[in-house]
Design a protein around this motif. Structure first.
Motif, PDB file in Angstrom:
ATOM      1  N   ASN A  24       2.911  -3.258  -1.117  1.00 43.38           N
ATOM      2  CA  ASN A  24       2.120  -2.536  -0.122  1.00 43.38           C
ATOM      3  C   ASN A  24       1.666  -1.182  -0.656  1.00 43.38           C
ATOM      4  O   ASN A  24       0.535  -0.739  -0.402  1.00 43.38           O
ATOM      5  CB  ASN A  24       2.942  -2.333   1.156  1.00 43.38           C
ATOM      6  N   ALA A  25       2.553  -0.521  -1.413  1.00 39.56           N
ATOM      7  CA  ALA A  25       2.194   0.776  -1.993  1.00 39.56           C
ATOM      8  C   ALA A  25       1.114   0.619  -3.050  1.00 39.56           C
ATOM      9  O   ALA A  25       0.242   1.480  -3.199  1.00 39.56           O
ATOM     10  CB  ALA A  25       3.432   1.445  -2.585  1.00 39.56           C
ATOM     11  N   VAL A  26       1.151  -0.492  -3.793  1.00 37.50           N
ATOM     12  CA  VAL A  26       0.138  -0.736  -4.825  1.00 37.50           C
ATOM     13  C   VAL A  26      -1.239  -0.862  -4.178  1.00 37.50           C
ATOM     14  O   VAL A  26      -2.227  -0.271  -4.647  1.00 37.50           O
ATOM     15  CB  VAL A  26       0.470  -2.003  -5.631  1.00 37.50           C
ATOM     16  N   ARG A  27      -1.315  -1.642  -3.114  1.00 43.10           N
ATOM     17  CA  ARG A  27      -2.618  -1.816  -2.445  1.00 43.10           C
ATOM     18  C   ARG A  27      -3.131  -0.498  -1.888  1.00 43.10           C
ATOM     19  O   ARG A  27      -4.318  -0.192  -1.973  1.00 43.10           O
ATOM     20  CB  ARG A  27      -2.483  -2.857  -1.327  1.00 43.10           C
ATOM     21  N   ALA A  28      -2.211   0.297  -1.308  1.00 43.25           N
ATOM     22  CA  ALA A  28      -2.613   1.594  -0.768  1.00 43.25           C
ATOM     23  C   ALA A  28      -2.997   2.561  -1.884  1.00 43.25           C
ATOM     24  O   ALA A  28      -3.914   3.373  -1.734  1.00 43.25           O
ATOM     25  CB  ALA A  28      -1.481   2.176   0.073  1.00 43.25           C
ATOM     26  N   LEU A  29      -2.293   2.462  -3.021  1.00 47.83           N
ATOM     27  CA  LEU A  29      -2.571   3.346  -4.149  1.00 47.83           C
ATOM     28  C   LEU A  29      -3.999   3.190  -4.659  1.00 47.83           C
ATOM     29  O   LEU A  29      -4.599   4.154  -5.153  1.00 47.83           O
ATOM     30  CB  LEU A  29      -1.582   3.071  -5.286  1.00 47.83           C
ATOM     31  N   TRP A  30      -4.537   1.973  -4.553  1.00 43.16           N
ATOM     32  CA  TRP A  30      -5.876   1.740  -5.082  1.00 43.16           C
ATOM     33  C   TRP A  30      -6.903   2.686  -4.462  1.00 43.16           C
ATOM     34  O   TRP A  30      -7.852   3.099  -5.123  1.00 43.16           O
ATOM     35  CB  TRP A  30      -6.310   0.293  -4.873  1.00 43.16           C
ATOM     36  N   LYS A  31      -6.723   3.067  -3.204  1.00 42.66           N
ATOM     37  CA  LYS A  31      -7.665   3.984  -2.569  1.00 42.66           C
ATOM     38  C   LYS A  31      -7.672   5.324  -3.290  1.00 42.66           C
ATOM     39  O   LYS A  31      -8.717   5.946  -3.463  1.00 42.66           O
ATOM     40  CB  LYS A  31      -7.300   4.163  -1.088  1.00 42.66           C
ATOM     41  N   THR A  32      -6.497   5.787  -3.745  1.00 46.11           N
ATOM     42  CA  THR A  32      -6.430   7.035  -4.501  1.00 46.11           C
ATOM     43  C   THR A  32      -7.125   6.884  -5.847  1.00 46.11           C
ATOM     44  O   THR A  32      -7.903   7.756  -6.261  1.00 46.11           O
ATOM     45  CB  THR A  32      -4.962   7.446  -4.711  1.00 46.11           C
ATOM     46  N   ILE A  33      -6.852   5.786  -6.550  1.00 43.84           N
ATOM     47  CA  ILE A  33      -7.480   5.554  -7.855  1.00 43.84           C
ATOM     48  C   ILE A  33      -8.992   5.438  -7.706  1.00 43.84           C
ATOM     49  O   ILE A  33      -9.761   6.009  -8.482  1.00 43.84           O
ATOM     50  CB  ILE A  33      -6.904   4.276  -8.495  1.00 43.84           C
TER      51      ILE A  33
END
Length: 575
Positions: A320-329
């Motif tokens: 879940n954190a990986v998917r959310a992290l993509w917005k930052t990247i």
């Protein structure tokens, strides 16, 4: 000013490789396939390389050794060619044209539409004279010829306009938040405190320190004993020893700054005392903060945009954190190059941004899906069926395709009964009937994923087999390597019934359905077909057959299933 291409020759495990880049490019592939080498190649050329020629960004282990007997003295030279090119003529700003063009300029106009291009070629080889790696570089004209040596001075300008920042997969929060860290030290050293405020703060610190020492009496005795050093060594007339419970200067305090995060209990703990996932995510956020706050100030150029290379940003993170992290990247201002092993991250990126690096017959190759390969409707279906729900399929060496869920269950069960490990071999099972076998195979071919499919022997199965045959890339074509057909069976259930598993269907047949459907006796031509209609559902029947295969052993696995699995594993080994 986009980095549009990179060509690598004779670098580490790469003999020859050519990559096209977009605004965001995601590199996938197995361990040791070359993903990190691509990122390191860019770092060598855009960060480590200097126009003054001091030192080399390469060492002898960066050379390509093509045999066991190879060594640096015989290895061919490393050659890397980076291309920056306009997408449309006239796209580059006036600042870029001024800084890279003109006298000793490195901008070439490329026919037929005269779009601007900057091409940098970096070479490195072992010198018999210096017995070390010597590096040279040149900018190239539109024909690919080296520009005069005076043009090399534009390298630093190019590196300022397109600086590369690299974040390794090995992220140690304790190290990254130290005062020597590339990303944390600018926040520590660049104090925004004015002189008057600094003087007032340091006076308060001195007062606080004195109160702490006075309250903690043992420090006073220590200070008196340590002061005796002045009797032996001339150190001046002032007090020579101080015990600092708190830093005496703002500079010292900033250098000792640490980041703490509240734990689940509310206790504030240093970042290095948290779990690996929290540390990794915090370093990523620091990296993003560094880029946003420091880049423009350090470069001093309006058109300066970073190239951000990130290796495994998903490390230690929950899906879940990986998917959310993509917005930052995604929101990082600059061109992004990302190497990942995460299917969850792939679920968030455009299919056309993915570059699959793989080895085929010992050579490193690139697979990519162009924006025009699939029709928009087909791509939406593919995204829904594969990328957004089973992104890990894109990491496979070979796809073993069956019509539906039943085939996928049987492939896995039959392989287990045969003592074969599909996961270890890099074979993944995929049901194609939810979509279209044609575009599944188009994507597989584009990415360099081998495939084998099992089709029925009915009319639809014939059409599927024809689509598959049209997409075989082998020269000459060998259909038997890629296509298996259920002999004399319109679907998998009649085939299994005719090949030793009719008793399984009889055992699981629903009594009510038997009373309603069964009209023939065992041995009659219609009996098997009628029994099949009495099974609870196809997936349940498939699991029952798999259990029977486990009990009866490898010899019980029907020929077509055995053949399809063995061929898929053979294709995976060719990768």
């Amino acid at each position: 000013m986009l980095l549009t291409g990179l060509k690598i020759e004779h670098y580490r495990g790469i003999k020859a490789l050519e990559l096209a880049f977009g605004n965001t490019t995601v590199l996938i592939g197995e361990n040791n396939c070359g993903k990190t080498s691509v990122l390191h190649a860019l770092r060598a050329c855009l960060h480590t390389l200097r126009s003054g020629g001091r030192g080399s960004p390469f060492d002898e282990f960066d050379l390509h050794f093509d045999s066991r007997a190879a060594d640096p003295t015989t290895a061919p030279p490393i050659v890397m060619t980076l291309r920056f090119e306009e997408q449309t003529p006239g796209e580059w700003s006036e600042e870029i044209e001024q800084r890279l063009g003109g006298d000793a300029g490195v901008i070439a106009l490329v026919p037929p539409d005269d779009r601007s291009r900057v091409e940098l070629r970096v070479s490195a080889e072992y010198s018999q004279v210096t017995q070390d790696i010597e590096t040279t570089f040149d900018f190239l004209d539109a024909a690919g010829n080296a520009l005069p040596a005076k043009n090399r001075g534009r390298l630093s300008t190019l590196q300022q306009l397109r600086p590369l920042f690299y974040l390794s997969a090995l992220r140690d929060a304790g190290k990254e938040f130290s005062r020597h860290s590339q990303f944390w030290s600018p926040f520590v050293k660049n104090s925004q405190i004015d002189e008057a405020a600094k003087t007032a703060i340091e006076a308060q610190l001195e007062d606080i320190n004195a109160r702490i020492i006075e309250a903690h009496g043992t420090f006073k005795g220590v200070r008196e004993h340590l002061a005796k050093v002045q009797e032996l060594v001339a150190l001046g007339n002032q007090d020579v020893v101080s015990v600092d419970a708190v830093p005496a200067r703002v500079f010292d305090m900033l250098n000792r700054t640490q980041v703490s995060i509240a734990s689940a209990t509310g206790a504030r703990l240093p970042i290095g005392r948290h779990g690996e996932g929290t540390q990794s995510l915090t370093v990523l956020m620091l990296f993003d903060a560094f880029l946003k706050s420091e880049l423009a100030r350090k470069q001093g150029m309006l058109q300066s945009k970073p190239i951000v290379a990130m290796e495994e940003p998903e490390a230690h993170l929950h899906p879940n954190a990986v998917r959310a992290l993509w917005k930052t990247i995604r929101d990082i201002d600059g061109q992004k190059l990302i190497a990942t092993h995460s299917g969850d991250l792939l679920s968030e990126v455009d299919l056309s941004a993915i570059r699959r690096i793989h080895k085929s017959r010992g050579q490193v190759k690139i697979g990519a899906v162009t924006e025009t390969l699939l029709k928009p409707r087909d791509q939406r279906k593919f995204d829904f069926l594969v990328r957004r729900t089973r992104g890990e399929l894109l990491f496979a060496r070979c796809w073993l395709l069956g019509e539906g869920e039943t085939e996928a269950i049987l492939f896995a069960g039959a392989a287990e009964a045969l003592g074969l490990d599909l996961e270890q071999a890099g074979v993944r099972c995929l049901e194609y009937r939810l979509g279209d076998i044609g575009w599944f195979l188009d994507v597989a071919n584009a990415l360099g994923i081998s495939w084998h499919c099992l089709t029925d022997a009915d009319t639809q199965g014939d059409r599927d087999a024809k689509k598959a045959a049209d997409r075989i890339l082998d020269k000459p074509k060998r259909p038997w390597r890629h296509i298996s057909v259920l002999a004399n069976a319109a679907s998998i259930e009649p085939y299994l019934a005719a090949n030793g598993f009719l008793d399984v269907y009889e055992a699981i047949a629903v009594p009510a359905k038997r009373r309603q459907t069964l009209q023939s006796a065992p041995g009659d031509p219609e009996y098997a077909e009628q029994i099949i209609k009495c099974i609870p559902d196809k997936p349940s029947a498939a699991y029952a057959v798999v259990e029977a295969m486990r009990e009866r052993g490898p010899a019980a696995v029907p020929k077509v299933l055995r053949s399809a699995i063995m061929k898929a594993m053979a294709l995976a080994r060719r990768q």
